[in-house]
Write an enzyme that holds these catalytic residues in place. Structure first.
Site, short mmCIF file in Angstrom:
data_model
loop_
_atom_site.label_atom_id
_atom_site.label_comp_id
_atom_site.label_asym_id
_atom_site.label_seq_id
_atom_site.Cartn_x
_atom_site.Cartn_y
_atom_site.Cartn_z
N HIS A 24 43.22 50.29 51.42
CA HIS A 24 42.48 50.10 50.17
C HIS A 24 41.20 50.91 50.26
O HIS A 24 40.16 50.44 50.72
CB HIS A 24 42.16 48.63 49.91
CG HIS A 24 41.13 48.47 48.83
ND1 HIS A 24 41.37 48.81 47.52
CD2 HIS A 24 39.84 48.07 48.87
CE1 HIS A 24 40.27 48.63 46.82
NE2 HIS A 24 39.32 48.18 47.60
N ASP A 71 44.56 48.51 43.30
CA ASP A 71 44.96 49.92 43.26
C ASP A 71 46.28 50.07 42.51
O ASP A 71 46.47 50.99 41.72
CB ASP A 71 45.10 50.45 44.69
CG ASP A 71 43.86 50.15 45.52
OD1 ASP A 71 42.92 50.95 45.51
OD2 ASP A 71 43.82 49.07 46.16
#
Ligand code: NAX
Length: 327
Positions: A189, A161
């Protein structure tokens, strides 16, 4: 020359495994002077074990000078024996008709067993990275199942990410991606993660001021980073693998070898920083040195950021509540 270290990788015959193992063996994760022994785990299923044999043949055929040994296992108690690093990539994917609760339960079983095995046989300093989804919750389960190991040694991967966010910012602002400092991603996540560039700089100048577009942040940047995994599945017909493996390499390399004062993002157990309840595995900005990470503290959290952090935290707490009775 250095003594070899043991690196366990689960899900070793999967897509991420295929993009990951060769880079570990070539020294990209732990340094070009660090020999490694790979301890690979796959499910006992014959097809998976055969696929693993094929991957091992290819590893052998690379003749990597740093590859000091390769082992294939179907039992975590063998795969994790004395391991210094454990990359937990294998997980149960969501099957057709599978509810979220079923997915959590199936993975709770895997990560309870693997946490117990790490607890029983791994090096007492083992550094654990959970990649398999839901990564934060799986890391939480493994940590809770390994009471004799330091909780801080269990981490989840938020680095993909982070890297996705860096790449989007570079494109928007015309920066070189490698020049961006002090970027972070808070939380889970999942699409609720909060990629935060309020503190980010390029050549000492504020990225936020250079971009100066809160509408873009909210309506373009955050959804693009959050849904990037889905966009890759839609385009490729398969989930991200090479970029996920690359993020795992980045995460472990920085943890082991240090980030030289730079911020990186890791999912780590909270000690109560920023009001995140202790023990929750949450994406935080950290710096790393001498094999230890330290959460960057004292950052101002404005109203918009607090809202984003609360949302991703609520999701994580929901996941955690969904598995509590299984631990
Ligand atoms: P694949 O399905 O290609 O490979 C997974 C492998 O794990 C399979 O070979 C399977 O046999 C094995 N496996 C399953 N259960 C196991 C167990 N209990 N012990 C050992 N091995 C086991 O998936 P792949 O594309 O490699 O993705 C692996 C995991 O990473 C998935 O859970 C995926 O959702 C997750 N991801 C996490 C990311 C992150 O940023 N944290 C990003 C990429 C990826 O989506």
């Amino acid at each position: 020359s250095k003594k070899p270290v043991r690196v366990a990788v689960t899900g070793a015959a999967g897509q991420i495994g295929y993009a990951l193992l060769f880079r570990i063996a070539s020294g990209e994760m732990l340094g070009k002077d660090q020999p490694v022994i790979l301890q690979l785990l796959e499910i006992p299923d014959e097809k998976a074990q055969n696929a693993l044999k094929g991957v091992i043949m290819e590893l052998e055929d690379c003749a990597f000078p740093l590859l000091a040994g390769i082992e294939a296992h179907s039992d975590p108690l063998q795969a994790f024996k004395d391991t210094d690093y454990a990359l937990l990539v294998g997980a149960r994917p969501r099957g057709p008709g599978m509810e979220r609760a079923d997915l959590l339960a199936a993975n709770a079983q895997i990560f309870t067993a693997q946490g117990k095995a790490l607890n029983a046989v791994a090096s007492r300093n083992v550094k654990v990275l959970v990649v398999g989804n839901p990564a934060n919750t799986n890391a939480y389960i493994a940590m809770k199942s390994a009471p004799d190991l330091p909780a801080k040694n269990f981490t989840a991967m938020l680095r993909l990410d982070h890297n996705r966010a860096a790449s989007q910012l570079a494109a928007k602002g015309g920066f070189k991606v490698g020049d961006i400092r002090k970027l972070t991603v808070w939380g889970n996540h999942s699409p609720t993660m909060y990629a935060d560039y309020r503190f980010a700089t390029v050549d000492g100048k504020s990225v936020k001021e250079a971009i100066n577009d809160q509408t873009w942040n909210k309506d373009v940047f955050l959804p693009t980073v959050g849904k990037r995994g889905a966009a890759i599945i839609a385009a490729r017909g398969l989930s991200s693998a090479a970029s996920a493996a690359n993020a795992a390499i980045d995460h472990m390399r920085d943890w082991a070898l240090g980030s030289a004062g730079e911020w990186v993002t890791m999912g780590v157990p909270s000690n109560g920083e920023y009001g995140i309840p202790a023990g929750i595995i949450f994406g935080f900005p950290v710096t790393t040195e001498n094999g230890e990470y330290k959460i960057v503290e004292g950052l101002e959290i404005d109203a918009f950021s607090q809202e984003c952090i609360d949302k991703t935290l609520a999701e994580l707490q929901g996941e955690q509540d969904g598995v509590k009775h299984l631990l």
